[in-house]
Scaffold this motif. Structure first.
Motif, PDB file in Angstrom:
ATOM      1  N   ALA A  67       1.797   2.688   8.847  1.00  0.00           N
ATOM      2  CA  ALA A  67       3.528   2.778   8.870  1.00  0.00           C
ATOM      3  C   ALA A  67       3.596   3.476  10.139  1.00  0.00           C
ATOM      4  O   ALA A  67       4.681   3.337  10.848  1.00  0.00           O
ATOM      5  CB  ALA A  67       3.792   3.057   7.347  1.00  0.00           C
ATOM      6  N   ILE A  68       2.836   4.948  10.153  1.00  0.00           N
ATOM      7  CA  ILE A  68       3.188   5.611  11.224  1.00  0.00           C
ATOM      8  C   ILE A  68       3.019   5.140  12.618  1.00  0.00           C
ATOM      9  O   ILE A  68       3.660   5.067  13.535  1.00  0.00           O
ATOM     10  CB  ILE A  68       2.542   6.938  11.195  1.00  0.00           C
ATOM     11  N   ILE A  69       2.029   4.376  13.057  1.00  0.00           N
ATOM     12  CA  ILE A  69       1.551   3.786  14.197  1.00  0.00           C
ATOM     13  C   ILE A  69       2.723   2.626  14.510  1.00  0.00           C
ATOM     14  O   ILE A  69       3.258   2.519  15.595  1.00  0.00           O
ATOM     15  CB  ILE A  69       0.150   3.118  14.178  1.00  0.00           C
TER      16      ILE A  69
ATOM     17  N   LEU B 184      11.933   5.896   9.980  1.00  0.00           N
ATOM     18  CA  LEU B 184      10.653   5.877   9.495  1.00  0.00           C
ATOM     19  C   LEU B 184       9.534   6.934   9.760  1.00  0.00           C
ATOM     20  O   LEU B 184       9.129   7.517   8.976  1.00  0.00           O
ATOM     21  CB  LEU B 184       9.981   4.672  10.117  1.00  0.00           C
ATOM     22  N   LEU B 185       9.708   7.224  11.166  1.00  0.00           N
ATOM     23  CA  LEU B 185       8.615   8.360  11.555  1.00  0.00           C
ATOM     24  C   LEU B 185       9.197   9.514  10.910  1.00  0.00           C
ATOM     25  O   LEU B 185       8.221  10.455  10.229  1.00  0.00           O
ATOM     26  CB  LEU B 185       8.845   8.753  12.824  1.00  0.00           C
ATOM     27  N   TYR B 186      10.624  10.008  10.852  1.00  0.00           N
ATOM     28  CA  TYR B 186      10.883  11.194   9.969  1.00  0.00           C
ATOM     29  C   TYR B 186      10.373  11.099   8.680  1.00  0.00           C
ATOM     30  O   TYR B 186      10.110  12.309   8.032  1.00  0.00           O
ATOM     31  CB  TYR B 186      12.434  11.249  10.247  1.00  0.00           C
ATOM     32  N   ILE B 187      10.817  10.206   7.993  1.00  0.00           N
ATOM     33  CA  ILE B 187      10.267   9.837   6.529  1.00  0.00           C
ATOM     34  C   ILE B 187       8.851  10.201   6.219  1.00  0.00           C
ATOM     35  O   ILE B 187       8.601  11.002   5.333  1.00  0.00           O
ATOM     36  CB  ILE B 187      10.851   8.770   5.822  1.00  0.00           C
TER      37      ILE B 187
ATOM     38  N   GLY C  80       0.790  -1.369   0.177  1.00  0.00           N
ATOM     39  CA  GLY C  80       0.014   0.199   0.022  1.00  0.00           C
ATOM     40  C   GLY C  80       0.671   1.223  -0.021  1.00  0.00           C
ATOM     41  O   GLY C  80       0.225   2.287  -0.663  1.00  0.00           O
ATOM     42  N   LEU C  81       1.814   1.251   0.585  1.00  0.00           N
ATOM     43  CA  LEU C  81       3.006   2.340   0.714  1.00  0.00           C
ATOM     44  C   LEU C  81       3.454   2.563  -0.779  1.00  0.00           C
ATOM     45  O   LEU C  81       3.587   3.847  -1.217  1.00  0.00           O
ATOM     46  CB  LEU C  81       4.009   2.204   1.626  1.00  0.00           C
ATOM     47  N   LYS C  82       3.766   1.467  -1.353  1.00  0.00           N
ATOM     48  CA  LYS C  82       4.327   1.826  -2.817  1.00  0.00           C
ATOM     49  C   LYS C  82       3.166   2.443  -3.607  1.00  0.00           C
ATOM     50  O   LYS C  82       3.477   2.901  -4.652  1.00  0.00           O
ATOM     51  CB  LYS C  82       4.628   0.353  -3.552  1.00  0.00           C
TER      52      LYS C  82
END
Length: 164
Positions: free
Chosen positions: A118-120, A150-153, A106-108
């Motif tokens: 992804a954030i969670i 991950l959170l930064y991106i 889903g990210l792609k």
């Protein structure tokens, strides 16, 4: 036209269509490189979870042993409750694996729900790493770095716009 002429015409028409057809160039994905990297991280994490879950279930049977209790003269279960715990944990890891796989996919594709998961996940990684650091486990610095990355991106402006 005879039957042979019709067949020759169909073959010639078909081959000329293939030969003269312009080759379609695949479109370049507009997915940011950082998101592609994170999605591959989720794919790898999904595979890791699957194998960890299977291994956990196989290892769970090692806790189902028993020991001889001389006061009662019988064999009593040794850590029997751990067997059920490890089986449950292994099933949970196996069921979590497809979620991580589809999150990477889903990210792609720029899906908003995948960004939220992804954030969670990155927040949970950071919390878990901080709790491990408090307990004195220095090896969790690596997972803390991954969670912060991950959170930064995922919170960058251009990445948030990609998921709108």
């Amino acid at each position: 036209m005879t039957k042979n002429n019709i067949n020759e015409f169909k073959v010639k028409d078909f081959t000329s269509e293939i030969i003269n057809k312009p080759r379609e160039v695949p479109k370049k994905s507009n997915t940011p490189q950082d998101i592609l990297t994170i999605s591959w991280m989720f794919y790898i994490f999904a595979i890791f979870l699957l194998f960890s879950g299977i291994l956990t279930i196989f290892v769970s049977h090692t806790f189902s042993g028993s020991f001889y209790n001389p006061s009662t003269g019988e064999n009593e279960p040794l850590f029997g409750f751990l067997t059920n715990y490890f089986i449950f944990a292994g099933i949970f890891l196996i069921l979590l694996s497809p979620l991580m796989f589809f999150t990477g996919r889903g990210l792609k594709r720029g899906k908003r729900w995948a960004n939220i998961i992804a954030i969670i996940s990155s927040l949970l990684i950071i919390i878990n790493s901080l709790l491990s650091l408090i307990q004195g486990k220095l090896r969790s610095v690596f997972s803390l770095g991954i969670g912060v990355y991950l959170l930064y991106i995922l919170l960058q402006k251009k990445i948030r716009e990609f998921f709108k």
